[in-house]
Design a protein around this motif. Structure first.
Motif, PDB file in Angstrom:
ATOM      1  N   GLN A   1      -9.500  35.776  20.179  1.00 22.30           N
ATOM      2  CA  GLN A   1     -10.804  35.714  19.488  1.00 22.30           C
ATOM      3  C   GLN A   1     -11.518  37.062  19.592  1.00 22.30           C
TER       4      GLN A   1
ATOM      5  N   GLY B   1      -1.397  25.882  17.909  1.00 18.22           N
ATOM      6  CA  GLY B   1      -2.433  25.255  17.069  1.00 18.22           C
ATOM      7  C   GLY B   1      -3.798  25.886  17.265  1.00 18.22           C
ATOM      8  N   VAL B   2      -4.135  26.206  18.504  1.00 19.40           N
ATOM      9  CA  VAL B   2      -5.448  26.796  18.800  1.00 19.40           C
ATOM     10  C   VAL B   2      -5.546  28.194  18.187  1.00 19.40           C
TER      11      VAL B   2
ATOM     12  N   VAL C   1      -3.740  29.473  15.746  1.00 17.41           N
ATOM     13  CA  VAL C   1      -3.700  29.360  14.273  1.00 17.41           C
ATOM     14  C   VAL C   1      -5.115  29.164  13.742  1.00 17.41           C
ATOM     15  N   GLN C   2      -5.868  28.300  14.396  1.00 18.28           N
ATOM     16  CA  GLN C   2      -7.235  28.012  13.934  1.00 18.28           C
ATOM     17  C   GLN C   2      -8.124  29.251  14.039  1.00 18.28           C
TER      18      GLN C   2
ATOM     19  N   ARG D   1      -7.097  31.575  11.271  1.00 15.63           N
ATOM     20  CA  ARG D   1      -7.542  31.049   9.962  1.00 15.63           C
ATOM     21  C   ARG D   1      -9.040  31.276   9.769  1.00 15.63           C
ATOM     22  N   ASN D   2      -9.833  31.007  10.815  1.00 16.85           N
ATOM     23  CA  ASN D   2     -11.289  31.209  10.701  1.00 16.85           C
ATOM     24  C   ASN D   2     -11.624  32.651  10.370  1.00 16.85           C
TER      25      ASN D   2
ATOM     26  N   CYS E   1      -1.019  33.615  10.620  1.00 16.29           N
ATOM     27  CA  CYS E   1      -0.423  33.534  11.959  1.00 16.29           C
ATOM     28  C   CYS E   1       1.092  33.417  11.823  1.00 16.29           C
TER      29      CYS E   1
ATOM     30  N   GLY F   1       0.419  24.534  11.874  1.00 13.04           N
ATOM     31  CA  GLY F   1      -0.430  25.306  10.964  1.00 13.04           C
ATOM     32  C   GLY F   1      -0.048  26.770  10.817  1.00 13.04           C
TER      33      GLY F   1
END
Ligand code: PLP
Length: 372
Positions: free
Chosen positions: A129, A155-156, A158-159, A162-163, A168, A186
């Motif tokens: 992040q 999954g975490v 990827v999110q 994406r945000n 990814c 994802g």
């Protein structure tokens, strides 16, 4: 359809000309076309597409659950083609334990390709992040990682990607689609060195990218592959396709054997640590349990006595061969820092093990005698 069935039947239609059940290896470099280059038979020139590679790509897309797949001459060819297809000015996030040659590629080539990169511990999503920038276009994951076997929550991350408007990619070489299915979490793209488990017999080099969607980036990567020539050969495509047929049962045995070896060595007095995500003591065990059906055939161990201790064990194994690479039927072991060379971040006391298909009791006995 279940994965085992896909592995056997994808891209396996009998040859339409002869009925041959085993697919032919079509070696022709060129294909007859119409007077204005009409694609009479669907192919023109080997570097663009050829029937053996097309069968492999059909199978790769199906087994990984993607819409589109491209085969390459190597895993590096696959990764480099994708990176070269990014717009200049793009930023890429890599894991700190990324396969060494991708780290070297970013260091040596990104400046001239006008790409930026950051290296973070992707097993800590907060670090991903914090590293995201407005121009981040790709977050690159490797889970389990090479050689520290770190686990990233796909999954975490990827999110997070994406945000931020980034794609990814997951290098799924260690796990294969049999044990881990990144597109279902994802991820946008999966990378493989098919030199490893897909080939499965230490006798073929290849790479692959599988795309969740056949989007503009996928088309640019195909264009890059064609113009820069990172295509595989028909014979290599054929060998990888052949390896794929038995991938599911090989991976289960690799994983069961590696778990047995890791469990037997976990408390060995000569070892400072065993890195295997299947052990409850591994910091990524819970995440690995969530996203993998078994934990793969790779592990690494840290030998007491530092570099000298590790080299002593490497020089004493009898069944394990001292050799780089992984994913073949035979068990291999290597002092990873020596193998990776000057850009290595592998600890000096680390040995990486590719656990093969031998009986685990024989492998454990070999390691115990080498550690004695
Ligand atoms: N990704 C991983 C995890 C690897 O271990 C390797 C090679 O060892 C590669 C990619 C590169 O693949 P290749 O050697 O087929 O170019």
């Amino acid at each position: 359809m279940q994965l085992e069935t896909i592995a056997v039947h994808a891209g396996a239609e009998p040859d339409s000309a002869t009925g041959a059940v085993a697919p032919p290896i079509t070696l022709s470099t060129t294909y007859q076309h119409g007077p204005a280059c009409e694609q009479t038979f669907g192919y023109l020139y080997i570097r663009e597409a050829n029937p053996t590679q097309a069968r492999l790509e059909t199978a790769l897309a199906q087994i990984e659950g993607g819409e589109y797949a491209l085969a390459f001459s190597s895993g590096m060819g696959a990764g480099a083609s994708l990176l070269q297809a990014l717009d200049p000015g793009s930023h890429v996030i890599f894991p700190d334990d990324v396969y060494v040659d991708f780290r070297t590629l970013a260091k040596d080539f990104f400046p001239q390709w006008q790409l930026e990169h950051s290296i973070v511990d992707t097993s800590q999503p907060a670090q991903v992040q914090a590293a995201l920038r407005p121009n981040t276009r790709l977050v690159w994951l490797e889970s389990p990682s090479n050689p520290l076997m770190k686990i990233t929550d796909i999954g975490v991350v990827v999110q997070l990607a994406r945000n931020a408007g980034a794609r990814c990619l997951v290098d799924n070489t260690f796990a294969t689609p049999v044990l881990q299915r990144p597109l279902e979490f994802g991820a946008d793209i999966v990378l493989h060195s098919t030199t490893k488990y897909f080939g499965g017999h230490s006798d073929v080099q290849g790479g692959a990218l599988i795309f969740a969607h056949k989007d503009q980036l996928a088309e640019r990567v195909e264009h890059t592959r064609k113009l820069l020539g990172a295509v595989g050969s028909p014979f290599n495509s054929w060998l990888v396709l052949r390896g794929l047929r038995s991938l599911a049962c090989r991976m289960r045995t690799h994983a069961a054997n590696a778990l047995a070896v890791a469990a037997a060595l976990e408390h060995h007095p000569q070892l400072a640590a065993v890195h295997y995500p299947g052990l409850a003591s591994h910091p990524g065990h819970a995440v690995a349990q969530k996203q993998m059906s078994a934990f793969g055939g790779m592990l690494s161990v840290r030998v007491k006595g530092g570099r000298e201790g590790a080299l002593r064990v490497a020089s004493r194994v009898q069944l394990f061969l001292n050799a780089t690479s992984l994913g073949g039927v035979e068990s291999l072991l290597e002092h990873r820092a020596s193998s990776e060379g000057p850009n290595s971040t592998a600890p000096q006391d680390l040995l990486r093990l590719s656990v093969g298909l031998e009986h685990p009791d024989d492998l454990i006995a070999d390691l115990r005698q080498a550690l004695a």
